[in-house]
Design a protein around this motif. Structure first.
Motif, PDB file in Angstrom:
ATOM      1  N   GLU A  32       4.139 -37.554  37.645  1.00  0.00           N
ATOM      2  CA  GLU A  32       4.423 -38.470  38.748  1.00  0.00           C
ATOM      3  C   GLU A  32       3.899 -39.878  38.462  1.00  0.00           C
ATOM      4  N   ARG A  33       2.725 -39.956  37.815  1.00  0.00           N
ATOM      5  CA  ARG A  33       2.197 -41.279  37.464  1.00  0.00           C
ATOM      6  C   ARG A  33       3.086 -41.967  36.431  1.00  0.00           C
ATOM      7  N   LEU A  34       3.580 -41.197  35.461  1.00  0.00           N
ATOM      8  CA  LEU A  34       4.487 -41.761  34.468  1.00  0.00           C
ATOM      9  C   LEU A  34       5.787 -42.212  35.115  1.00  0.00           C
ATOM     10  N   ALA A  35       6.275 -41.429  36.079  1.00  0.00           N
ATOM     11  CA  ALA A  35       7.504 -41.804  36.784  1.00  0.00           C
ATOM     12  C   ALA A  35       7.316 -43.104  37.560  1.00  0.00           C
ATOM     13  N   GLU A  36       6.144 -43.264  38.178  1.00  0.00           N
ATOM     14  CA  GLU A  36       5.853 -44.502  38.909  1.00  0.00           C
ATOM     15  C   GLU A  36       5.809 -45.695  37.950  1.00  0.00           C
ATOM     16  N   GLU A  90      -8.932 -32.665  28.774  1.00  0.00           N
ATOM     17  CA  GLU A  90      -9.399 -33.354  27.568  1.00  0.00           C
ATOM     18  C   GLU A  90      -8.502 -33.061  26.368  1.00  0.00           C
ATOM     19  N   ARG A  91      -8.060 -31.834  26.230  1.00  0.00           N
ATOM     20  CA  ARG A  91      -7.275 -31.444  25.057  1.00  0.00           C
ATOM     21  C   ARG A  91      -5.960 -32.217  24.967  1.00  0.00           C
ATOM     22  N   TYR A  92      -5.371 -32.523  26.109  1.00  0.00           N
ATOM     23  CA  TYR A  92      -4.052 -33.154  26.110  1.00  0.00           C
ATOM     24  C   TYR A  92      -4.093 -34.632  26.495  1.00  0.00           C
ATOM     25  N   SER A  93      -5.284 -35.195  26.632  1.00  0.00           N
ATOM     26  CA  SER A  93      -5.387 -36.580  27.097  1.00  0.00           C
ATOM     27  C   SER A  93      -4.719 -37.565  26.136  1.00  0.00           C
ATOM     28  N   ALA A  94      -4.894 -37.372  24.828  1.00  0.00           N
ATOM     29  CA  ALA A  94      -4.282 -38.287  23.858  1.00  0.00           C
ATOM     30  C   ALA A  94      -2.763 -38.196  23.902  1.00  0.00           C
ATOM     31  N   LEU A  95      -2.246 -37.003  24.090  1.00  0.00           N
ATOM     32  CA  LEU A  95      -0.797 -36.845  24.188  1.00  0.00           C
ATOM     33  C   LEU A  95      -0.255 -37.561  25.417  1.00  0.00           C
ATOM     34  N   TRP A  96      -0.937 -37.387  26.557  1.00  0.00           N
ATOM     35  CA  TRP A  96      -0.488 -38.059  27.777  1.00  0.00           C
ATOM     36  C   TRP A  96      -0.547 -39.578  27.602  1.00  0.00           C
ATOM     37  N   ALA A  97      -1.557 -40.065  26.922  1.00  0.00           N
ATOM     38  CA  ALA A  97      -1.656 -41.507  26.685  1.00  0.00           C
ATOM     39  C   ALA A  97      -0.470 -42.003  25.864  1.00  0.00           C
ATOM     40  N   SER A  98      -0.030 -41.199  24.903  1.00  0.00           N
ATOM     41  CA  SER A  98       1.102 -41.608  24.063  1.00  0.00           C
ATOM     42  C   SER A  98       2.414 -41.593  24.837  1.00  0.00           C
ATOM     43  N   PHE A  99       2.477 -40.837  25.938  1.00  0.00           N
ATOM     44  CA  PHE A  99       3.714 -40.756  26.724  1.00  0.00           C
ATOM     45  C   PHE A  99       4.086 -42.109  27.322  1.00  0.00           C
ATOM     46  N   VAL A 100       3.122 -43.007  27.437  1.00  0.00           N
ATOM     47  CA  VAL A 100       3.429 -44.351  27.922  1.00  0.00           C
ATOM     48  C   VAL A 100       4.461 -45.009  27.007  1.00  0.00           C
ATOM     49  N   VAL A 121       5.747 -48.993  17.162  1.00  0.00           N
ATOM     50  CA  VAL A 121       4.550 -48.155  17.133  1.00  0.00           C
ATOM     51  C   VAL A 121       4.639 -46.998  18.123  1.00  0.00           C
ATOM     52  N   GLY A 122       5.536 -47.099  19.104  1.00  0.00           N
ATOM     53  CA  GLY A 122       5.552 -46.141  20.199  1.00  0.00           C
ATOM     54  C   GLY A 122       5.900 -44.724  19.812  1.00  0.00           C
ATOM     55  N   LEU A 123       7.099 -44.524  19.269  1.00  0.00           N
ATOM     56  CA  LEU A 123       7.555 -43.177  18.959  1.00  0.00           C
ATOM     57  C   LEU A 123       6.695 -42.544  17.864  1.00  0.00           C
ATOM     58  N   ALA A 124       6.225 -43.350  16.937  1.00  0.00           N
ATOM     59  CA  ALA A 124       5.338 -42.832  15.891  1.00  0.00           C
ATOM     60  C   ALA A 124       4.064 -42.277  16.498  1.00  0.00           C
ATOM     61  N   ALA A 125       3.532 -42.956  17.519  1.00  0.00           N
ATOM     62  CA  ALA A 125       2.304 -42.503  18.175  1.00  0.00           C
ATOM     63  C   ALA A 125       2.522 -41.188  18.904  1.00  0.00           C
ATOM     64  N   VAL A 126       3.686 -41.041  19.535  1.00  0.00           N
ATOM     65  CA  VAL A 126       3.988 -39.799  20.248  1.00  0.00           C
ATOM     66  C   VAL A 126       4.066 -38.632  19.280  1.00  0.00           C
ATOM     67  N   ARG A 127       4.754 -38.841  18.172  1.00  0.00           N
ATOM     68  CA  ARG A 127       4.898 -37.758  17.194  1.00  0.00           C
ATOM     69  C   ARG A 127       3.552 -37.394  16.587  1.00  0.00           C
ATOM     70  N   SER A 128       2.720 -38.402  16.317  1.00  0.00           N
ATOM     71  CA  SER A 128       1.393 -38.141  15.763  1.00  0.00           C
ATOM     72  C   SER A 128       0.560 -37.305  16.724  1.00  0.00           C
ATOM     73  N   ALA A 129       0.597 -37.648  18.017  1.00  0.00           N
ATOM     74  CA  ALA A 129      -0.169 -36.888  19.012  1.00  0.00           C
ATOM     75  C   ALA A 129       0.348 -35.460  19.124  1.00  0.00           C
ATOM     76  N   ALA A 130       1.664 -35.287  19.035  1.00  0.00           N
ATOM     77  CA  ALA A 130       2.247 -33.946  19.108  1.00  0.00           C
ATOM     78  C   ALA A 130       1.834 -33.112  17.899  1.00  0.00           C
ATOM     79  N   LYS A 131       1.869 -33.711  16.720  1.00  0.00           N
ATOM     80  CA  LYS A 131       1.504 -32.973  15.509  1.00  0.00           C
ATOM     81  C   LYS A 131       0.025 -32.580  15.505  1.00  0.00           C
ATOM     82  N   THR A 132      -0.817 -33.404  16.110  1.00  0.00           N
ATOM     83  CA  THR A 132      -2.242 -33.076  16.214  1.00  0.00           C
ATOM     84  C   THR A 132      -2.431 -31.783  16.997  1.00  0.00           C
TER      85      THR A 132
END
Length: 244
Positions: free
Chosen positions: A57-61, A89-99, A192-203
């Motif tokens: 919901e925050r991302l949608a806003e 905590e485990r998924y915080s970096a992934l959520w940050a990359s969703f921006v 830099v955006g999509l690369a960051a998302v993929r990096s977070a997913a691979k982690t």
């Protein structure tokens, strides 16, 4: 048993756990179908995790606000979290990359009112989270013009990236520093955006899948292994929430 649950959840402000209707219905359903005691306990324990609904919901806003700033609003957003909760905590970096996914979708996927087919109505973004056969899937779907792979291939050749196969085109799209825009903006275009998302997913042991169709839209799906310590609520009917 209610007092035991309250002791487990905690009654202080610092340890309060917010439950929504999905949580309530899932525990009732588990009891109604006679779920084993251990399964019910794990479901209650999962309430300590962060609701995915709140994250989406925050991302949608953010997406709606960005669309307005770029003159592409009003944007219709839909959130489908299916009652999932994930360790914060485990998924915080992934959520940050969703921006970055949001910025990419609004900048590239959401069409301006001039470019958009009037028959399609308001531009729409759908944020979803679900447990599927291949694991945990977090996705963002737009209903815009789709990815022009010929344009991606042309830019890939300019910067010396392989682009002969569909897999190579996808890899180019996610390459660090890659962008199909000639000029970077404060929204996207710096590569830099999509690369960051993929990096977070691979982690987290996963990857990002892309499905697109010209004139129909694009979906970016982050596919992750299902975490053993996460319980997916079982409901008679999966819930969905939409907001304009």
């Amino acid at each position: 048993a209610s007092h035991r649950i309250m002791r487990f959840l905690g009654d202080g402000a610092s340890s309060a756990i917010q439950l929504d209707e999905t949580d309530y219905l899932s525990i009732l359903h588990a009891i109604d179908v006679g779920a084993p005691k251990l399964e019910v306990r794990r479901l209650i324990e999962s309430w300590r995790n962060e609701p995915v609904q709140a994250r989406l919901e925050r991302l949608a806003e953010q997406a709606a606000g960005l669309a307005e700033r770029l003159g592409k609003g009003p944007l219709l957003t839909t959130v489908e979290a299916n009652g999932l909760r994930l360790p914060r905590e485990r998924y915080s970096a992934l959520w940050a990359s969703f921006v970055h996914l949001v910025r990419n979708a609004v900048d590239h996927g959401v069409e301006s009112s001039q470019a958009r087919d009037p028959k399609k109505g308001r531009a729409k973004l759908t944020f979803s989270a679900a447990r599927r056969r291949d694991g945990l899937v977090l996705s963002l779907q737009d209903d815009g013009g789709g990815i022009d792979w010929q344009k991606v291939a042309a830019r890939a050749r300019q910067v010396g990236l392989p682009c002969e196969t569909q897999a190579e085109l996808v890899d180019a799209l996610f390459s660090d520093g890659f962008s199909t825009k000639d000029e970077a903006s404060d929204v996207s275009g710096r590569g830099v955006g999509l690369a960051a998302v993929r990096s977070a997913a691979k982690t987290l042991g996963g990857d990002v899948q892309v499905t697109t169709e010209l004139g129909m839209g694009t979906t970016f799906a982050v596919v992750l292994p299902w975490p053993d310590d996460v319980v997916a609520p079982v409901l008679p009917v999966a819930g969905a929430r939409a907001a304009a």
